[in-house]
Write a protein that holds these residues in place. Sequence first.
Motif, PDB file in Angstrom:
ATOM      1  N   ARG A 353       0.834  -1.198   0.000  1.00  0.00           N
ATOM      2  CA  ARG A 353       0.000   0.000   0.000  1.00  0.00           C
ATOM      3  C   ARG A 353       0.869   1.248   0.000  1.00  0.00           C
ATOM      4  O   ARG A 353       1.851   1.334   0.735  1.00  0.00           O
ATOM      5  CB  ARG A 353      -0.918   0.031   1.230  1.00  0.00           C
ATOM      6  CG  ARG A 353      -1.978  -1.056   1.305  1.00  0.00           C
ATOM      7  CD  ARG A 353      -2.993  -0.945   0.160  1.00  0.00           C
ATOM      8  NE  ARG A 353      -3.556   0.387   0.058  1.00  0.00           N
ATOM      9  CZ  ARG A 353      -4.624   0.807   0.751  1.00  0.00           C
ATOM     10  NH1 ARG A 353      -5.226  -0.019   1.595  1.00  0.00           N
ATOM     11  NH2 ARG A 353      -5.087   2.025   0.579  1.00  0.00           N
ATOM     12  N   ASP A 354       0.498   2.215  -0.824  1.00  0.00           N
ATOM     13  CA  ASP A 354       1.202   3.494  -0.858  1.00  0.00           C
ATOM     14  C   ASP A 354       0.926   4.251   0.438  1.00  0.00           C
ATOM     15  O   ASP A 354      -0.229   4.414   0.851  1.00  0.00           O
ATOM     16  CB  ASP A 354       0.731   4.311  -2.061  1.00  0.00           C
ATOM     17  CG  ASP A 354       1.407   5.661  -2.129  1.00  0.00           C
ATOM     18  OD1 ASP A 354       2.574   5.715  -2.529  1.00  0.00           O
ATOM     19  OD2 ASP A 354       0.749   6.654  -1.749  1.00  0.00           O
ATOM     20  N   GLN A 357      -1.406   7.297   0.236  1.00  0.00           N
ATOM     21  CA  GLN A 357      -2.806   6.912   0.075  1.00  0.00           C
ATOM     22  C   GLN A 357      -3.394   6.416   1.392  1.00  0.00           C
ATOM     23  O   GLN A 357      -4.530   6.731   1.746  1.00  0.00           O
ATOM     24  CB  GLN A 357      -2.934   5.829  -0.996  1.00  0.00           C
ATOM     25  CG  GLN A 357      -4.370   5.422  -1.285  1.00  0.00           C
ATOM     26  CD  GLN A 357      -4.465   4.320  -2.328  1.00  0.00           C
ATOM     27  OE1 GLN A 357      -3.453   3.759  -2.744  1.00  0.00           O
ATOM     28  NE2 GLN A 357      -5.678   4.029  -2.757  1.00  0.00           N
ATOM     29  N   VAL A 358      -2.624   5.628   2.134  1.00  0.00           N
ATOM     30  CA  VAL A 358      -3.110   5.139   3.425  1.00  0.00           C
ATOM     31  C   VAL A 358      -3.385   6.301   4.367  1.00  0.00           C
ATOM     32  O   VAL A 358      -4.419   6.350   5.048  1.00  0.00           O
ATOM     33  CB  VAL A 358      -2.100   4.155   4.046  1.00  0.00           C
ATOM     34  CG1 VAL A 358      -2.510   3.799   5.476  1.00  0.00           C
ATOM     35  CG2 VAL A 358      -2.008   2.893   3.201  1.00  0.00           C
ATOM     36  N   GLU A 361      -6.581   8.003   3.393  1.00  0.00           N
ATOM     37  CA  GLU A 361      -7.766   7.216   3.739  1.00  0.00           C
ATOM     38  C   GLU A 361      -8.021   7.252   5.241  1.00  0.00           C
ATOM     39  O   GLU A 361      -9.183   7.300   5.683  1.00  0.00           O
ATOM     40  CB  GLU A 361      -7.607   5.782   3.252  1.00  0.00           C
ATOM     41  CG  GLU A 361      -7.619   5.653   1.737  1.00  0.00           C
ATOM     42  CD  GLU A 361      -7.500   4.207   1.275  1.00  0.00           C
ATOM     43  OE1 GLU A 361      -7.904   3.303   2.038  1.00  0.00           O
ATOM     44  OE2 GLU A 361      -6.986   3.993   0.178  1.00  0.00           O
ATOM     45  N   LEU A 425      -8.002  -1.312   6.450  1.00  0.00           N
ATOM     46  CA  LEU A 425      -7.356  -0.866   5.216  1.00  0.00           C
ATOM     47  C   LEU A 425      -6.407  -1.897   4.655  1.00  0.00           C
ATOM     48  O   LEU A 425      -6.230  -2.018   3.441  1.00  0.00           O
ATOM     49  CB  LEU A 425      -6.604   0.440   5.457  1.00  0.00           C
ATOM     50  CG  LEU A 425      -7.445   1.670   5.753  1.00  0.00           C
ATOM     51  CD1 LEU A 425      -6.552   2.862   6.072  1.00  0.00           C
ATOM     52  CD2 LEU A 425      -8.344   2.001   4.565  1.00  0.00           C
ATOM     53  N   ALA A 426      -5.757  -2.658   5.541  1.00  0.00           N
ATOM     54  CA  ALA A 426      -4.754  -3.628   5.083  1.00  0.00           C
ATOM     55  C   ALA A 426      -5.376  -4.931   4.653  1.00  0.00           C
ATOM     56  O   ALA A 426      -4.689  -5.765   4.072  1.00  0.00           O
ATOM     57  CB  ALA A 426      -3.733  -3.869   6.204  1.00  0.00           C
TER      58      ALA A 426
END
Length: 426
Positions: A353-354, A357-358, A361, A425-426
């Motif tokens: 994940r970038d 971006q995380v 979010e 998210l992950a």
Amino acid sequence: MTVTLVPPPAPQPPAVADPLDVLGVPGQVNLDYAATAPCARAAADAVAELLPWYASVHRGAGALSRRCTLAYERARQAVGDFLGARAGDHVVFTRNTTDALNLLARALPAGTTVVTFGGEHHANLLPWPRGSVRLPVPPDPAGALRALDAALGELRGPDPSGPRSAQHGPPVLVAVTAASNVTGERWPVAELARVARRHGARIAVDAAQLAPHAPVDVAALDVDYLALSGHKLYAPFGAGVLVGRADWLDAAPPYLAGGGATSHVGAATHDVRWATGPARHEAGTPNLLGAVALAAVCTALADADRAALHDAEQALLTRLREGLAALPHVLELRMFGPAAPRVGIVSFVVAGRDSTQVAAELAAAYDIGVRDGLFCAHPLARRLLDEAAARSGRRDLPPTALRASIGLGSTTGHVDRLLAALAALA
């Protein structure tokens, strides 16, 4: 029927607000203390009390100006006391840690060699003169001591008579952080100072990340200079400080040329006598409110139970680190071993994940604020990302990291909310 009159309850005195309560916005979870800590009530109250009197400092005979001048110099004394300044030290107000270390860099005697480590914030890497020595990040605190001892021995050469004096050879300054702004890991400042003393070198400490979390005492650590930022110490009004030995500061040209830094200006171009003491490097109208806010927080922290605050923060930090370790695909960055002493800062990546971006979010969907990037410590952060990839064997780590940092006002609810959001998210 007999009616018994019950007297109304005695009025209760209003609850006294804790000066170390921090201001915030309901519903928002701030986990970005390492960049800028929230404002403590002590700072806000001190500024609100002084604002009606706000006037010039050192430049007026009126009641307002005299009161502001007194408040400014009392702030200097309070900050100096909080940091253990010695009788001969100067306490110079600056804008922040970067400004303070740039001031010190300008004050170095000609020919000074500065020794740093590759784990520093840019504020403690970039101001120093060419020819400075940058040591690799050591594997552990003991390695830092060995590396510094070897480097200073090479710079100074053998001395059969024993410990070197400060007058032997060109000046050397060791510049080191007290706690990493990337990982929170603490450096062995007192031990590094002893190594520097043995070789006749001076030592400057970037305490921006340690001072909000633990007591810092210039005299007890036996360091020569110390810099910190008010905005990381719950006083976000744009003030910092450089505390340290007077001789280099009084001998150097003023950091800024202007009003307040002089004792005499004549008609001829070069007919100028510069002031000594802090005024020499504080030209122009000073940040009175920033100094007063910083002093108010220093006083409140000095009156607080720092051991209890430390224990509460360490419990939260343990909860955060253990929670991150339990999440698949989340990797913590570190320099030393996992049990190394640290303050409330954790940097990590979410594999695949970038980081930008995380972070976006987390803010948009969960009202959680964290930092993403390389944290103004690019050499260190890139190295730690490479090491995390090597340890994990993963090839899908992003090129930047996330950082969660805690302090006064942080709660288990804040930590758990971040962990739950990252799990989602992950």
